[in-house]
Scaffold this motif. Structure first.
Motif, short mmCIF file in Angstrom:
data_model
loop_
_atom_site.label_atom_id
_atom_site.label_comp_id
_atom_site.label_asym_id
_atom_site.label_seq_id
_atom_site.Cartn_x
_atom_site.Cartn_y
_atom_site.Cartn_z
N HIS A 7 0.82 -1.21 0.00
CA HIS A 7 0.00 0.00 0.00
C HIS A 7 0.85 1.27 0.00
CE1 HIS A 7 -3.56 -2.41 0.60
NE2 HIS A 7 -3.00 -2.99 1.65
N THR A 8 2.11 1.15 -0.35
CA THR A 8 3.02 2.29 -0.36
C THR A 8 2.49 3.46 -1.20
OG1 THR A 8 4.88 0.79 -0.03
CG2 THR A 8 5.41 3.00 -0.81
N PRO A 9 1.88 3.21 -2.36
CA PRO A 9 1.38 4.34 -3.16
C PRO A 9 0.28 5.14 -2.45
CG PRO A 9 1.51 2.36 -4.52
CD PRO A 9 1.78 1.95 -3.11
N LEU A 10 -0.34 4.56 -1.42
CA LEU A 10 -1.38 5.27 -0.69
C LEU A 10 -0.81 6.31 0.27
CD1 LEU A 10 -3.74 2.28 0.28
CD2 LEU A 10 -3.99 3.88 -1.64
N PHE A 11 0.50 6.25 0.46
CA PHE A 11 1.13 7.12 1.46
C PHE A 11 2.31 7.90 0.87
CE2 PHE A 11 -0.79 3.51 3.57
CZ PHE A 11 -1.64 4.15 4.45
N PRO A 12 2.05 8.75 -0.11
CA PRO A 12 3.16 9.54 -0.66
C PRO A 12 3.69 10.55 0.37
CG PRO A 12 1.07 10.31 -1.56
CD PRO A 12 0.78 9.08 -0.75
N ASP A 13 2.87 10.85 1.38
CA ASP A 13 3.26 11.81 2.41
C ASP A 13 3.69 11.11 3.71
OD1 ASP A 13 0.73 10.77 2.87
OD2 ASP A 13 -0.11 12.66 3.61
N ARG A 14 4.18 9.89 3.62
CA ARG A 14 4.49 9.06 4.80
C ARG A 14 5.55 9.70 5.71
NH1 ARG A 14 5.78 6.37 0.33
NH2 ARG A 14 7.96 6.12 -0.17
N VAL A 15 6.53 10.35 5.13
CA VAL A 15 7.59 10.96 5.95
C VAL A 15 6.98 12.07 6.81
CG1 VAL A 15 9.74 12.28 5.89
CG2 VAL A 15 9.40 10.36 4.30
N GLN A 16 6.17 12.91 6.18
CA GLN A 16 5.54 14.01 6.92
C GLN A 16 4.58 13.46 7.97
OE1 GLN A 16 3.17 16.60 4.52
NE2 GLN A 16 2.69 17.98 6.21
N LEU A 17 3.82 12.40 7.62
CA LEU A 17 2.87 11.81 8.58
C LEU A 17 3.60 11.26 9.81
CD1 LEU A 17 0.41 9.91 6.19
CD2 LEU A 17 -0.02 12.02 7.46
N CYS A 18 4.70 10.58 9.57
CA CYS A 18 5.45 9.99 10.69
C CYS A 18 6.00 11.06 11.62
CB CYS A 18 6.60 9.12 10.18
SG CYS A 18 6.01 7.59 9.40
N SER A 19 6.34 12.19 11.07
CA SER A 19 6.94 13.23 11.91
C SER A 19 5.88 14.10 12.59
CB SER A 19 7.88 14.12 11.07
OG SER A 19 7.14 14.80 10.09
N THR A 20 4.63 14.13 12.07
CA THR A 20 3.63 15.02 12.66
C THR A 20 2.52 14.32 13.41
OG1 THR A 20 2.35 15.04 10.60
CG2 THR A 20 3.99 16.81 10.91
N LYS A 21 2.31 13.04 13.20
CA LYS A 21 1.18 12.34 13.82
C LYS A 21 1.65 11.49 14.99
CE LYS A 21 -2.03 13.43 10.74
NZ LYS A 21 -3.11 14.29 11.07
N SER A 22 0.74 11.32 15.93
CA SER A 22 1.01 10.41 17.04
C SER A 22 0.83 8.99 16.52
CB SER A 22 0.04 10.67 18.20
OG SER A 22 -1.28 10.31 17.84
N ALA A 23 1.35 8.01 17.26
CA ALA A 23 1.28 6.61 16.84
C ALA A 23 -0.17 6.17 16.64
CB ALA A 23 1.98 5.72 17.85
N GLU A 24 -1.07 6.55 17.55
CA GLU A 24 -2.50 6.18 17.47
C GLU A 24 -3.14 6.82 16.23
OE1 GLU A 24 -5.90 4.22 18.46
OE2 GLU A 24 -3.98 4.00 19.46
N ASP A 25 -2.89 8.12 16.01
CA ASP A 25 -3.45 8.81 14.84
C ASP A 25 -2.91 8.21 13.55
OD1 ASP A 25 -4.94 10.50 16.42
OD2 ASP A 25 -3.54 12.20 16.27
N LEU A 26 -1.63 7.87 13.54
CA LEU A 26 -1.01 7.30 12.36
C LEU A 26 -1.64 5.93 12.03
CD1 LEU A 26 1.14 7.75 10.21
CD2 LEU A 26 2.81 6.70 11.74
N ARG A 27 -1.87 5.09 13.08
CA ARG A 27 -2.52 3.79 12.87
C ARG A 27 -3.93 3.98 12.29
NH1 ARG A 27 0.31 1.86 17.38
NH2 ARG A 27 -1.20 2.75 18.80
#
Length: 187
Positions: free
Chosen positions: A4-24
């Protein structure tokens, strides 16, 4: 997240700005939306294929139904007298000055030459022909005996070339005149 990598082109930004629960929750939501969209696409494709197969089956049944009347028309055509012999009898009855193209069995009588002009064919139903010649009527077999074949059949409706209607009328009139001449009134 491998497939599902294409679903997360913004994965780097998400990992740095979201909490673990929000990211899940975000990952689960995007994957769920993707799976739902994919299922809808597959369902639509299946429905399209089903409709195409249904249309093919319907066309095959219409073609099969059209074959039966064509076989009947072939039998009727085989039972028809030879047009050349009929033309000879026409000349015998009406004299040598009568032209063969005035005989219903002659191709020129039916306007076959006009069919080669490439004009657009306007269709008329057998029922409409009968409405025009009322109180008389004629069947598809009667028109076939006069040399007029339907251009196609839609269900039970026989469709003819409207441009041939005047020729049909002349052929019917000619047939009626021949019948009247063959059976004169008793004095």
């Amino acid at each position: 997240m491998g497939t599902h990598t294409p679903l997360f082109p913004d994965r780097v930004q998400l990992c740095s700005t979201k909490s673990a629960e929000d990211l899940r929750n975000l990952i689960a939501a995007r994957i769920s939306q993707h799976q739902q969209a994919e299922q809808e696409r597959l369902d639509a494709e299946r429905e399209k294929i089903r409709k195409e197969e249904e249309a093919r089956a319907q066309k095959a049944s219409v073609d099969a139904a059209a074959v039966a009347p064509e076989a009947k028309q072939t039998a009727v055509a085989k039972a028809q007298p030879d047009p050349a012999a009929e033309a000879a009898r026409h000349v015998e009855r009406n004299g040598p000055d009568s032209h063969a193209s005035t005989f219903p069995g002659h191709p020129a009588f039916h306007g076959i030459e006009t069919a080669a002009t490439g004009r657009e064919v306007v269709k008329i139903k057998l029922g409409d022909i009968n409405a025009r010649i009322a109180p008389l009527s004629i069947s598809a077999e009667g028109l076939a005996l006069l040399g007029f074949k339907p251009i196609n059949a839609t269900g039970a409706a026989k469709l003819y070339d409207q441009a041939q209607f005047p020729d049909m009328c002349r052929a019917m009139i000619h047939g009626l005149q021949d019948a009247a001449n063959s059976y004169p009134l008793a004095a």
